[in-house]
Design a protein around this motif. Structure first.
Motif, PDB file in Angstrom:
ATOM      1  N   VAL A 568      -7.179   4.412 -21.168  1.00  0.00           N
ATOM      2  CA  VAL A 568      -6.231   4.731 -20.096  1.00  0.00           C
ATOM      3  C   VAL A 568      -6.920   4.378 -18.788  1.00  0.00           C
ATOM      4  O   VAL A 568      -8.112   4.651 -18.611  1.00  0.00           O
ATOM      5  CB  VAL A 568      -5.848   6.220 -20.111  1.00  0.00           C
ATOM      6  N   MET A 569      -6.169   3.758 -17.853  1.00  0.00           N
ATOM      7  CA  MET A 569      -6.723   3.459 -16.539  1.00  0.00           C
ATOM      8  C   MET A 569      -5.884   4.154 -15.466  1.00  0.00           C
ATOM      9  O   MET A 569      -4.647   4.109 -15.508  1.00  0.00           O
ATOM     10  CB  MET A 569      -6.774   1.947 -16.303  1.00  0.00           C
ATOM     11  N   LYS A 570      -6.588   4.794 -14.518  1.00  0.00           N
ATOM     12  CA  LYS A 570      -5.909   5.572 -13.485  1.00  0.00           C
ATOM     13  C   LYS A 570      -6.587   5.351 -12.142  1.00  0.00           C
ATOM     14  O   LYS A 570      -7.823   5.294 -12.072  1.00  0.00           O
ATOM     15  CB  LYS A 570      -5.946   7.068 -13.825  1.00  0.00           C
ATOM     16  N   ALA A 571      -5.773   5.233 -11.115  1.00  0.00           N
ATOM     17  CA  ALA A 571      -6.321   5.195  -9.763  1.00  0.00           C
ATOM     18  C   ALA A 571      -6.919   6.553  -9.436  1.00  0.00           C
ATOM     19  O   ALA A 571      -6.383   7.599  -9.816  1.00  0.00           O
ATOM     20  CB  ALA A 571      -5.234   4.839  -8.763  1.00  0.00           C
ATOM     21  N   SER A 572      -8.040   6.541  -8.731  1.00  0.00           N
ATOM     22  CA  SER A 572      -8.705   7.796  -8.385  1.00  0.00           C
ATOM     23  C   SER A 572      -9.003   7.802  -6.897  1.00  0.00           C
ATOM     24  O   SER A 572      -9.636   6.887  -6.380  1.00  0.00           O
ATOM     25  CB  SER A 572     -10.010   7.944  -9.180  1.00  0.00           C
ATOM     26  N   GLY A 573      -8.495   8.850  -6.226  1.00  0.00           N
ATOM     27  CA  GLY A 573      -8.748   8.959  -4.794  1.00  0.00           C
ATOM     28  C   GLY A 573      -8.434  10.350  -4.311  1.00  0.00           C
ATOM     29  O   GLY A 573      -7.617  11.069  -4.905  1.00  0.00           O
ATOM     30  N   ALA A 574      -9.083  10.748  -3.245  1.00  0.00           N
ATOM     31  CA  ALA A 574      -8.794  12.047  -2.651  1.00  0.00           C
ATOM     32  C   ALA A 574      -7.353  12.060  -2.147  1.00  0.00           C
ATOM     33  O   ALA A 574      -6.810  11.042  -1.721  1.00  0.00           O
ATOM     34  CB  ALA A 574      -9.760  12.322  -1.500  1.00  0.00           C
ATOM     35  N   ARG A 575      -6.723  13.242  -2.227  1.00  0.00           N
ATOM     36  CA  ARG A 575      -5.337  13.452  -1.785  1.00  0.00           C
ATOM     37  C   ARG A 575      -4.335  12.646  -2.612  1.00  0.00           C
ATOM     38  O   ARG A 575      -3.210  12.441  -2.193  1.00  0.00           O
ATOM     39  CB  ARG A 575      -5.169  13.106  -0.290  1.00  0.00           C
ATOM     40  N   LEU A 576      -4.747  12.188  -3.803  1.00  0.00           N
ATOM     41  CA  LEU A 576      -3.841  11.423  -4.658  1.00  0.00           C
ATOM     42  C   LEU A 576      -3.370  12.322  -5.792  1.00  0.00           C
ATOM     43  O   LEU A 576      -4.142  12.696  -6.680  1.00  0.00           O
ATOM     44  CB  LEU A 576      -4.550  10.188  -5.224  1.00  0.00           C
ATOM     45  N   ALA A 577      -2.101  12.699  -5.751  1.00  0.00           N
ATOM     46  CA  ALA A 577      -1.504  13.517  -6.805  1.00  0.00           C
ATOM     47  C   ALA A 577      -0.291  12.789  -7.361  1.00  0.00           C
ATOM     48  O   ALA A 577       0.235  11.860  -6.751  1.00  0.00           O
ATOM     49  CB  ALA A 577      -1.100  14.883  -6.249  1.00  0.00           C
ATOM     50  N   HIS A 578       0.175  13.217  -8.529  1.00  0.00           N
ATOM     51  CA  HIS A 578       1.360  12.635  -9.170  1.00  0.00           C
ATOM     52  C   HIS A 578       1.216  11.108  -9.284  1.00  0.00           C
ATOM     53  O   HIS A 578       2.084  10.340  -8.861  1.00  0.00           O
ATOM     54  CB  HIS A 578       2.644  13.003  -8.406  1.00  0.00           C
ATOM     55  N   LYS A 579       0.117  10.684  -9.849  1.00  0.00           N
ATOM     56  CA  LYS A 579      -0.177   9.247  -9.964  1.00  0.00           C
ATOM     57  C   LYS A 579       0.876   8.510 -10.785  1.00  0.00           C
ATOM     58  O   LYS A 579       1.219   7.360 -10.490  1.00  0.00           O
ATOM     59  CB  LYS A 579      -1.567   9.071 -10.594  1.00  0.00           C
ATOM     60  N   SER A 580       1.387   9.168 -11.816  1.00  0.00           N
ATOM     61  CA  SER A 580       2.381   8.510 -12.683  1.00  0.00           C
ATOM     62  C   SER A 580       3.630   8.118 -11.903  1.00  0.00           C
ATOM     63  O   SER A 580       4.221   7.060 -12.138  1.00  0.00           O
ATOM     64  CB  SER A 580       2.754   9.436 -13.845  1.00  0.00           C
ATOM     65  N   ASP A 581       4.040   8.963 -10.953  1.00  0.00           N
ATOM     66  CA  ASP A 581       5.243   8.676 -10.175  1.00  0.00           C
ATOM     67  C   ASP A 581       5.094   7.392  -9.355  1.00  0.00           C
ATOM     68  O   ASP A 581       6.087   6.730  -9.041  1.00  0.00           O
ATOM     69  CB  ASP A 581       5.555   9.841  -9.227  1.00  0.00           C
ATOM     70  N   LEU A 582       3.851   7.034  -9.009  1.00  0.00           N
ATOM     71  CA  LEU A 582       3.601   5.845  -8.197  1.00  0.00           C
ATOM     72  C   LEU A 582       3.190   4.634  -9.039  1.00  0.00           C
ATOM     73  O   LEU A 582       2.857   3.578  -8.493  1.00  0.00           O
ATOM     74  CB  LEU A 582       2.492   6.140  -7.173  1.00  0.00           C
ATOM     75  N   GLY A 583       3.219   4.816 -10.350  1.00  0.00           N
ATOM     76  CA  GLY A 583       2.815   3.715 -11.224  1.00  0.00           C
ATOM     77  C   GLY A 583       1.323   3.482 -11.244  1.00  0.00           C
ATOM     78  O   GLY A 583       0.869   2.367 -11.538  1.00  0.00           O
ATOM     79  N   LEU A 584       0.547   4.527 -10.968  1.00  0.00           N
ATOM     80  CA  LEU A 584      -0.897   4.385 -10.871  1.00  0.00           C
ATOM     81  C   LEU A 584      -1.624   4.849 -12.129  1.00  0.00           C
ATOM     82  O   LEU A 584      -2.809   5.200 -12.087  1.00  0.00           O
ATOM     83  CB  LEU A 584      -1.409   5.153  -9.654  1.00  0.00           C
ATOM     84  N   VAL A 585      -0.921   4.870 -13.260  1.00  0.00           N
ATOM     85  CA  VAL A 585      -1.516   5.193 -14.554  1.00  0.00           C
ATOM     86  C   VAL A 585      -1.064   4.148 -15.560  1.00  0.00           C
ATOM     87  O   VAL A 585       0.129   3.835 -15.654  1.00  0.00           O
ATOM     88  CB  VAL A 585      -1.106   6.603 -15.039  1.00  0.00           C
ATOM     89  N   LYS A 586      -2.010   3.611 -16.321  1.00  0.00           N
ATOM     90  CA  LYS A 586      -1.706   2.650 -17.382  1.00  0.00           C
ATOM     91  C   LYS A 586      -2.318   3.176 -18.674  1.00  0.00           C
ATOM     92  O   LYS A 586      -3.518   3.485 -18.721  1.00  0.00           O
ATOM     93  CB  LYS A 586      -2.288   1.266 -17.062  1.00  0.00           C
ATOM     94  N   VAL A 587      -1.518   3.270 -19.733  1.00  0.00           N
ATOM     95  CA  VAL A 587      -1.991   3.857 -20.982  1.00  0.00           C
ATOM     96  C   VAL A 587      -1.951   2.822 -22.108  1.00  0.00           C
ATOM     97  O   VAL A 587      -1.235   1.812 -22.043  1.00  0.00           O
ATOM     98  CB  VAL A 587      -1.143   5.086 -21.370  1.00  0.00           C
ATOM     99  N   GLY A 588      -2.736   3.094 -23.136  1.00  0.00           N
ATOM    100  CA  GLY A 588      -2.693   2.287 -24.354  1.00  0.00           C
ATOM    101  C   GLY A 588      -3.210   0.876 -24.200  1.00  0.00           C
ATOM    102  O   GLY A 588      -2.728  -0.040 -24.887  1.00  0.00           O
TER     103      GLY A 588
END
Length: 741
Positions: A568-588
Motif C-alpha cells: 500500500v502506498m500513502k502520502a504522508s504529511g502533517a495536517r493531512l487527514a482523510h487521504k482516501s478522499d483525496l486519492g492519496l492512497v493506493k492499495v494492492g
C-alpha cells in the motif's frame, strides 16, 4: 488472559493493567511536586478530598448575616426558619445586622467581629457575599452559605463575579455552599423513621422536593445538600462525605452540571469502595437540556456520552426522571444484598404476569424457570392447568385463603430466587388485601427482596396506604417501569460492588521509558504526519505494518522489495487527514512499475492540492481481519478519554463506539467491547474466524497509558483502522492521526 509483550510494556492478567517494566514511583511528574501516593502519572489526584461537614449539618453555633424581623421582608421568613431549625438541632443562633438591637427577641450584633463566640456556620442573607468573606475568615468561621443569585448562571459578568468570590473563599480557609442556593439544607427532617436513609444532593432545590416528600410514605431522609452554583463545595464533596455516614443507605443526586470531572470520579470511586449506591438524574442528554443546565448553574454539562460512560464505569446509577430517582434510591437504601439474581413474577392474573415478564426480560432481568420439583410443590395449591414455571399464575382464588402464604413462602424458599415481584394491577379487596398482607408478612421472614407494584391510580386504598407503605421490608411501586428500573439497578449495584476494585489503586504513578520516547516525537500545536503518528504508537509497543518513508520513485521500488508485495502506498504529511478522499492512497500494488506510477501520481495530486508532504509511505498490505478504531480525545470535564469501536468508514456511519475515562483496567476494556452492537463481528460471522480480542484489549490499555502519560499534550489520537487479525495473530495499526496541543 493477555500475555504478549511489545517493547517495554507487558500485560499480565492477574494485574489487569498495562504497566511499565521496572517502573518506580516518582515524586514529580510534568513539573508537579507531589508524592506518588497522592497523584497519578499526569499529576492528577488519586484520592477523594473528603471534607468534614459534620459542623455544617450539625452546627453548635450559627450566625445569620442580614437577619431581619421586619414584616414583608424576604429575609424575615428565612430568619424565622433558620431560628426554628437551630432550636430543633440545639444550636445557638446569633442574628447579625448593623442597625438592629434584637431580631425576634434575640440579641442582634452589628458585625461578625462582634459575635460573642466563634461560630460554626454563617448564613449570608446579603446581595453581595464577597465583602463578608474576609470578616468571616478573621473570625475563623468554618462554613458559610450564600443564597444570593446573579453569578455564573447569568453569563460572563456573573461568572467573573463568582470567580472573585471563589478566590476569596479559597484564601479565607472557610468552606462555602452556594451562591444561588436555598434553604433546603435547613428543612425539617422526620426523626421517627428508622433504617438506612437517603442523603439528597441537588443543584436545583425544587427538583429534590419529590424525594424529600418520600418521608411522608415512610422513607427516611438524613441530609439535603442544595449545592447551587458550587463556587466552593460541590456535588463531589457531598457524595464523599455521605458515603462515610453510617446512617446513609443511598445517595440521590439531581445534577445539572459537574464542576470538575476528576473530583466526581474520585467521589464515585470512594462511594463504590464503601458499597454505598449513588443514583443520579444528570441533565444534558440533549442539546436543549445541556443549554438550559448551563444557563441555570453556569457549569459545563460535559459530552453526554462521556458522562454516561464515566458514571457507568464507577457504578453511578443514572436514571431519567425524578420518579425513578425516588423509587430506585428508596429500594437501594433499604434492601439487603441479594442472595441470588433470579427474579420470579407472581400474580393473580396470567395476563399481568406475562406482560410484566416481557418487560422485565427485555430490560435484562433474569427470570429463571422454576425446577420441576418446585412447580410440583406449587401445584399443591395452584390448579394444574395454570403456568407456574415463571411467571407464576395463581389464578386468583388461592390468595384469598391459607394457600396464598404457602405459595409465597415456597417461591422465596427456592435458592435460585433472589427477588419476588408481585404486580397487583388493581384493588379487588377479597383478594388484593389478603395478598398484600401475605406479602408483607412473608417479607418480614426473609432476607430476599419482595416488591409489589400497586397499579391503582387512586392510591388511597387501605392495602396500599397502610399495609404496603407501612412495611419497611416490602418495596412498593406504582408503575411497572419504575419497579423494573429499580430492581435492575439493585442487582447491578451489588454485582458491581462485589467485584469492584478501585482503578486509582493501580494507576501508574511514574512516567515510563515509552513516555520519554513519545515526548521527543510531540510537536506543540501541530498535527503529526501518519509516519510520525505511527512512531508514537511504536513508542508504546503498538504494532504497525512494515513500512518505509521514501522521497523518490526509485526509493519506493526498493522499499516495496524490502516490505514485500503486495504493498500500500500513502502520502504522508502533517495536517493531512482523510487521504482516501483525496486519492492519496493506493492499495494492492504488486509490481515495481505500479509502485513507480503510484509514487508519481501521489506526489502530483499533493502538488496540485497544495499539500506539503514529508514523503510517501510504502506499507505492508494487511487484509484479513476486523477493522476497529481506538482513539483518545480530550473532554472538557474529564480530560483524556479513550474510545473503541467499529473502524474504517463504519465509525462515521454507525457511530458504534464505547468510551472510558482513564485509569481503567482490563475488565473495563472488555466491557467496552461488550457494549458495541458490532461485538459479534469479533467472534467470527459467516464462517469467518474469531479475531484476537486479547490483542485488541491490549492496544486499548496501551492507548490508555499513552493518554495518561501525555495528558493534555495529546489533543487527539485516532488509530483507524486498527486491523484485528485472527485469534493469536495480534492487531496492526494501519493508519494513525495524532494532534499535539
Amino acid at each position: 488472559m493477555l500475555g504478549s509483550t511489545y517493547g517495554t510494556f507487558t500485560t499480565d492478567p492477574r494485574r489487569a493493567r498495562v504497566v511499565a517494566c521496572g517502573e518506580a514511583p516518582a515524586p514529580a511528574v510534568h513539573g508537579q511536586a507531589a508524592t506518588a501516593d497522592d497523584v497519578d502519572v499526569s499529576g492528577r489526584p488519586l484520592h477523594a478530598d473528603i471534607p468534614d461537614l459534620d459542623r455544617f449539618f450539625r452546627p453548635e453555633s450559627v450566625a445569620v448575616i442580614g437577619a431581619s424581623d421586619a414584616e414583608g421582608r424576604p429575609n424575615t421568613g428565612i430568619t424565622r426558619q433558620l431560628m426554628d431549625w437551630a432550636e430543633r438541632g440545639g444550636a445557638r443562633l446569633h442574628p447579625v445586622h448593623p442597625t438592629r438591637q434584637t431580631v425576634f427577641g434575640t440579641p442582634c450584633f452589628p458585625s461578625v467581629a462582634d459575635l460573642p463566640e466563634q461560630v460554626d456556620l454563617a448564613v449570608l442573607l446579603v446581595s453581595d457575599p464577597l465583602p463578608v468573606i474576609e470578616e468571616l475568615a478573621e473570625s475563623k468561621v468554618k462554613f458559610a452559605v450564600a443564597f444570593a443569585s446573579g453569578f455564573a448562571e447569568t453569563g460572563e459578568e456573573g461568572a467573573a463575579a463568582q470567580a472573585r468570590l471563589a478566590a476569596a473563599v479559597e484564601r479565607s480557609g472557610l468552606r462555602l455552599l452556594g451562591p444561588n442556593t436555598n434553604l433546603n439544607a435547613f428543612e425539617k427532617f422526620r426523626d421517627d423513621l428508622e433504617g438506612p436513609a437517603i442523603a439528597l444532593i441537588t443543584q436545583s432545590g425544587h427538583q429534590g422536593r419529590p424525594v424529600f416528600t418520600m418521608q411522608e410514605i415512610g422513607v427516611r431522609l438524613s441530609h439535603w445538600a442544595p449545592t447551587g452554583n458550587e463556587a466552593d463545595l460541590e456535588t463531589s464533596d457531598f457524595i464523599s462525605y455521605f458515603a462515610d455516614r453510617p446512617e446513609v443507605g443511598a445517595i440521590a443526586c439531581y445534577v445539572e452540571g459537574l464542576k470538575d470531572g476528576r473530583s466526581f470520579l474520585l467521589a464515585a470511586d470512594h462511594a463504590a469502595q464503601r458499597g454505598v449506591p449513588v443514583v443520579a438524574v444528570k441533565v444534558g442528554r440533549t442539546e436543549t437540556g445541556a443549554r438550559m443546565a448551563a444557563s441555570h448553574t453556569g457549569k459545563l454539562t460535559g459530552a453526554d456520552t462521556v458522562v454516561d460512560a464515566a458514571m457507568r464505569q464507577y457504578g453511578v446509577i443514572r436514571v431519567d426522571g425524578l420518579d425513578e430517582l425516588q423509587d430506585t434510591s428508596a429500594l437501594l437504601a433499604r434492601a439487603k444484598p441479594p442472595r441470588a439474581e433470579g427474579v420470579v413474577v407472581y400474580s393473580i392474573s396470567g395476563g399481568t404476569g406475562a406482560h410484566f415478564s416481557d418487560l422485565a426480560t427485555e430490560a435484562g432481568l433474569r427470570l429463571p424457570a422454576l425446577s420441576d420439583a418446585k412447580q410440583a410443590e406449587l401445584h399443591q395449591w395452584i390448579p394444574d392447568y395454570l403456568n407456574v414455571a415463571n411467571p407464576v399464575d395463581n389464578g386468583g382464588h388461592p390468595v384469598g385463603d391459607w394457600r396464598g402464604r404457602k405459595i409465597i413462602d415456597a417461591i422465596l424458599d427456592d435458592p435460585e430466587v433472589g427477588v419476588l415481584i408481585c404486580p397487583i394491577t388493581g384493588p379487588f379487596p377479597p383478594m388484593s388485601d389478603k395478598l398484600a398482607q401475605d406479602l408483607v408478612d412473608a417479607a418480614e421472614q426473609t432476607d430476599k427482596l419482595v416488591c409489589v407494584v400497586w397499579g391503582s391510580p387512586v392510591g388511597t386504598e387501605e392495602a396500599y396506604r397502610t399495609t404496603l407503605l407501612g412495611s419497611s421490608r416490602v418495596a412498593t411501586f406504582r408503575t411497572f417501569g419504575n419497579c423494573i428500573t429499580a430492581v435492575r439497578a439493585y442487582l447491578d449495584h451489588h454485582r458491581f460492588t462485589t467485584r469492584y476494585r478501585s482503578p486509582f489503586a493501580e494507576a501508574p504513578r511514574a512516567a515510563s521509558p515509552s513516555f520519554r520516547k513519545a515526548q521527543a516525537l510531540m510537536r506543540s500545536g501541530q498535527q503529526l504526519s501518519e509516519h510520525a503518528a505511527k512512531q508514537l504508537l511504536r513508542a508504546y509497543g503498538i504494532r504497525v505494518p512494515r513500512e518505509q518513508l521514501v522521497t523518490s520513485a526509485a526509493a519506493a521500488v526498493r522499499a516495496a522489495g524490502l516490505v514485500g508485495y503486495p504493498v500500500v502506498m500513502k502520502a504522508s504529511g502533517a495536517r493531512l487527514a482523510h487521504k482516501s478522499d483525496l486519492g492519496l492512497v493506493k492499495v494492492g500494488l504488486t509490481s515495481a512499475s505500479q509502485v513507480r506510477d503510484a509514487y508519481r501520481e501521489l506526489t502530483d495530486i499533493a502538488r496540485y492540492e497544495g499539500i506539503a508532504l514529508d514523503g510517501v509511505l510504502v506499507c505492508q498490505m494487511v487484509e484479513r481481519g476486523v477493522e476497529m478504531v481506538v482513539g483518545v480525545t480530550q473532554d472538557e470535564l474529564f480530560g483524556p478519554t479513550v474510545t473503541v469501536g467499529l473502524g474504517g468508514v463504519l465509525v462515521e456511519v454507525l457511530r458504534d463506539v464505547a468510551v472510558r475515562v482513564p485509569p481503567f483496567g482490563e475488565d473495563q476494556a472488555l466491557a467496552m467491547l461488550s457494549e458495541l452492537r458490532g461485538r459479534p463481528l469479533l467472534d467470527g460471522v459467516r464462517g469467518g474466524p474469531p479475531v484476537d480480542v486479547d490483542a485488541l484489549v491490549e492496544v486499548v490499555l496501551r492507548v490508555q497509558r499513552m493518554a495518561l502519560e501525555l495528558g493534555d499534550e495529546l489533543a487527539e489520537l485516532d488509530i483507524n483502522p486498527l486491523m484485528v487479525l485472527p485469534r493469536g495473530q495480534g492487531a496492526v495499526a494501519l493508519d494513525a492521526l495524532a494532534v499535539c496541543r
